[in-house]
Design an enzyme around this catalytic site. Sequence first.
Site, mmCIF file in Angstrom:
data_model
loop_
_atom_site.group_PDB
_atom_site.id
_atom_site.type_symbol
_atom_site.label_atom_id
_atom_site.label_comp_id
_atom_site.label_asym_id
_atom_site.label_seq_id
_atom_site.Cartn_x
_atom_site.Cartn_y
_atom_site.Cartn_z
ATOM 1 N N GLU A 252 0.889 -1.174 0.000
ATOM 2 C CA GLU A 252 0.000 0.000 0.000
ATOM 3 C C GLU A 252 0.917 1.211 0.000
ATOM 4 O O GLU A 252 1.469 1.584 1.040
ATOM 5 C CB GLU A 252 -0.888 -0.006 1.251
ATOM 6 C CG GLU A 252 -1.788 -1.226 1.399
ATOM 7 C CD GLU A 252 -2.978 -1.200 0.450
ATOM 8 O OE1 GLU A 252 -3.227 -0.153 -0.187
ATOM 9 O OE2 GLU A 252 -3.650 -2.229 0.330
ATOM 10 N N CYS A 286 -2.341 9.311 2.377
ATOM 11 C CA CYS A 286 -2.039 8.848 1.024
ATOM 12 C C CYS A 286 -3.194 9.122 0.071
ATOM 13 O O CYS A 286 -3.004 9.183 -1.133
ATOM 14 C CB CYS A 286 -1.742 7.363 1.053
ATOM 15 S SG CYS A 286 -3.065 6.426 1.835
HETATM 16 P P1 NAP Z 1 8.159 4.938 4.836
HETATM 17 O O1 NAP Z 1 9.308 5.825 5.080
HETATM 18 O O2 NAP Z 1 8.146 4.120 3.604
HETATM 19 O O3 NAP Z 1 8.028 4.014 6.141
HETATM 20 C C1 NAP Z 1 6.991 3.084 6.330
HETATM 21 C C2 NAP Z 1 7.475 1.945 7.206
HETATM 22 O O4 NAP Z 1 8.564 1.293 6.561
HETATM 23 C C3 NAP Z 1 7.994 2.373 8.573
HETATM 24 O O5 NAP Z 1 7.716 1.365 9.508
HETATM 25 C C4 NAP Z 1 9.495 2.470 8.348
HETATM 26 O O6 NAP Z 1 10.243 2.245 9.529
HETATM 27 C C5 NAP Z 1 9.722 1.343 7.363
HETATM 28 N N1 NAP Z 1 10.884 1.549 6.480
HETATM 29 C C6 NAP Z 1 11.559 2.698 6.208
HETATM 30 N N2 NAP Z 1 12.578 2.452 5.354
HETATM 31 C C7 NAP Z 1 12.553 1.122 5.096
HETATM 32 C C8 NAP Z 1 13.358 0.259 4.297
HETATM 33 N N3 NAP Z 1 14.370 0.738 3.585
HETATM 34 N N4 NAP Z 1 13.035 -1.055 4.264
HETATM 35 C C9 NAP Z 1 12.004 -1.539 4.963
HETATM 36 N N5 NAP Z 1 11.208 -0.764 5.748
HETATM 37 C C10 NAP Z 1 11.479 0.541 5.801
HETATM 38 O O7 NAP Z 1 6.783 5.749 4.818
HETATM 39 P P2 NAP Z 1 6.244 6.824 5.853
HETATM 40 O O8 NAP Z 1 6.967 8.099 5.660
HETATM 41 O O9 NAP Z 1 6.211 6.235 7.213
HETATM 42 O O10 NAP Z 1 4.717 6.963 5.378
HETATM 43 C C11 NAP Z 1 4.306 7.836 4.388
HETATM 44 C C12 NAP Z 1 4.070 7.116 3.075
HETATM 45 O O11 NAP Z 1 3.126 6.068 3.272
HETATM 46 C C13 NAP Z 1 3.458 8.011 2.022
HETATM 47 O O12 NAP Z 1 4.079 7.788 0.793
HETATM 48 C C14 NAP Z 1 2.000 7.563 1.979
HETATM 49 O O13 NAP Z 1 1.356 7.841 0.764
HETATM 50 C C15 NAP Z 1 2.138 6.115 2.241
HETATM 51 N N6 NAP Z 1 0.874 5.548 2.720
HETATM 52 C C16 NAP Z 1 0.146 4.740 1.880
HETATM 53 C C17 NAP Z 1 -1.081 4.228 2.283
HETATM 54 C C18 NAP Z 1 -1.896 3.340 1.384
HETATM 55 O O14 NAP Z 1 -2.886 2.768 1.856
HETATM 56 N N7 NAP Z 1 -1.543 3.189 0.129
HETATM 57 C C19 NAP Z 1 -1.559 4.552 3.547
HETATM 58 C C20 NAP Z 1 -0.801 5.368 4.376
HETATM 59 C C21 NAP Z 1 0.427 5.860 3.954
HETATM 60 P P3 NAP Z 1 10.982 3.423 10.331
HETATM 61 O O15 NAP Z 1 9.933 4.364 10.770
HETATM 62 O O16 NAP Z 1 11.623 2.713 11.454
HETATM 63 O O17 NAP Z 1 11.961 4.054 9.375
#
Ligand code: NAP
Length: 479
Positions: A252, A286
């Site tokens: 997602e 998102c």
């Molecule tokens: P993110 O940086 O991708 O992080 C999401 C999760 O992944 C966190 O638990 C993070 O852990 C972990 N993570 C970070 N880097 C990683 C890596 N290299 N490998 C594996 N896991 C990793 O996203 P975010 O900033 O938290 O969230 C915002 C994004 O989520 C936006 O792009 C938004 O559109 C998207 N989103 C999508 C949906 C949907 O339903 N499509 C819903 C909500 C949000 P740490 O915090 O420990 O770094």
Amino acid sequence: MIESPLLPHTQGYIDGEWCTGSGKTITVTNPANAEELARIDGMSERETLAAIHAAEGALAHRASRDQRRQWLLRIAEVLQANREEVGRILTLEHGKPWKEAQGEVDYAAGFFRYCGEHIDELAPRTLDGHPKNATWTVHYRPAGVVALSTPWNFPIGMIAKKLSSALAADCACIIKPSSKTPLTMIALFTLLQRELDLPRGKVNLVIGPAGAITDTLMEHPAVRVLSFTGSTEVGRELIGKAAPGIKRLTLELGGNAPFIVFDDADLDAATDHLIGNKFRGGGQTCVCANRVFVHRDVAETFANRVAERVRSLTVGDGMAEGTDIGPLIDENGVAKVRRHIDDAVAKGATKVVEQDVSHLPGTFSPPTVLLDVPTEAVCNVEETFGPLVPMVTFGDEEEVIAAANDTEFGLAAYLFTADHDRGQRVIERLHFAHATLNTGTGPTPEAPFGGMKQSGYGREGGIEGLFEFVEVQTVPVAD
Ligand code: NAP
């Protein structure tokens, strides 16, 4: 430091026990005032392996559908009963208004309730007829140990979507929350431990920075599914890491939602829906409108109506009475919105309103409306993730369909027109998996939700979501 009856421990949870991590310390802060809420000993490879081991052990104890139904309905009930306190913790670590945070807890409870009420969809199914002289039964087996990784923008909503269907399928789960908002997840685990009789190892919470934790999950053969919500960038990386073990992924990912307003639209309704859609979570969702396309004949009128409403929004601490918009999650979030506003204005956009938030102490970003934003502005290409409404004008249906689809993302789109035929015609050509007509609503537990294109794959919610964590086993028995 935060005090809460739901946070007697600020630790992870493995094999039915609260555990201290051996990794880097995580500091959780309140984005409304930079106050420190908690310091958590982060976990790493060692604890992740322990969680995988515990989850493998839990898989040996299969739960009946009735048992799982009871668990799911009980979680819904418990969340609902604790909505105020879970919501308060959520507001303190995320920033969104308390009322909105409680709404998120209700939303989360809805997924557990829905899965509990519909779990019989996972009953074995015997085929009509006897092909090849056999009786054929299709079984929905648990996929096994599953890893659930969530972002900070919906600290309880995003895990509820995954955990509800993983428990419905009888999987054993390892949850890795965002390091920015782990406290809401700890509160959920406190409730699970106190109020349910889940077997040891059925649900495990591994808190710590991504990297060692997620790599261990991706490399271990026992982990069969990773359900990830987060950025497209990380999702892309995970696809590569899933390849050697052929792990199943549910992704997602990011969005870049168009919000399209035709000249015959009810502009008051479109304004109401845009305000509700865009400013939820401070614009850090998102599904929120990221590009607002307005027919040129109504652009100025619509922009002025939206601007009037934006001027009256109260920005402040999410725990303060009357706050409509809280802070952004951190300084990086604020800097990104600033860059998008400045870039659009430099490329010719007109600033209709930009609230002054300079007196506020935390990581606040000004609610802003821009008109005549050129399509090449950065805010039309990237997710802004903040309270910016960039309006782009258009002339006809073909032009707006092409412009709306001109993105790598395909999550949500919103369309406002009085002409239902046109609405359906345009929606059919929009490459977005959640495409609405005359409403700005986001997902609901009863309906499938997910992405097209680079917004990901797999579905959460609805009957489709119930099947995300099962393996289908087909069993022909000779007649
Ligand atoms: P993110 O940086 O991708 O992080 C999401 C999760 O992944 C966190 O638990 C993070 O852990 C972990 N993570 C970070 N880097 C990683 C890596 N290299 N490998 C594996 N896991 C990793 O996203 P975010 O900033 O938290 O969230 C915002 C994004 O989520 C936006 O792009 C938004 O559109 C998207 N989103 C999508 C949906 C949907 O339903 N499509 C819903 C909500 C949000 P740490 O915090 O420990 O770094």
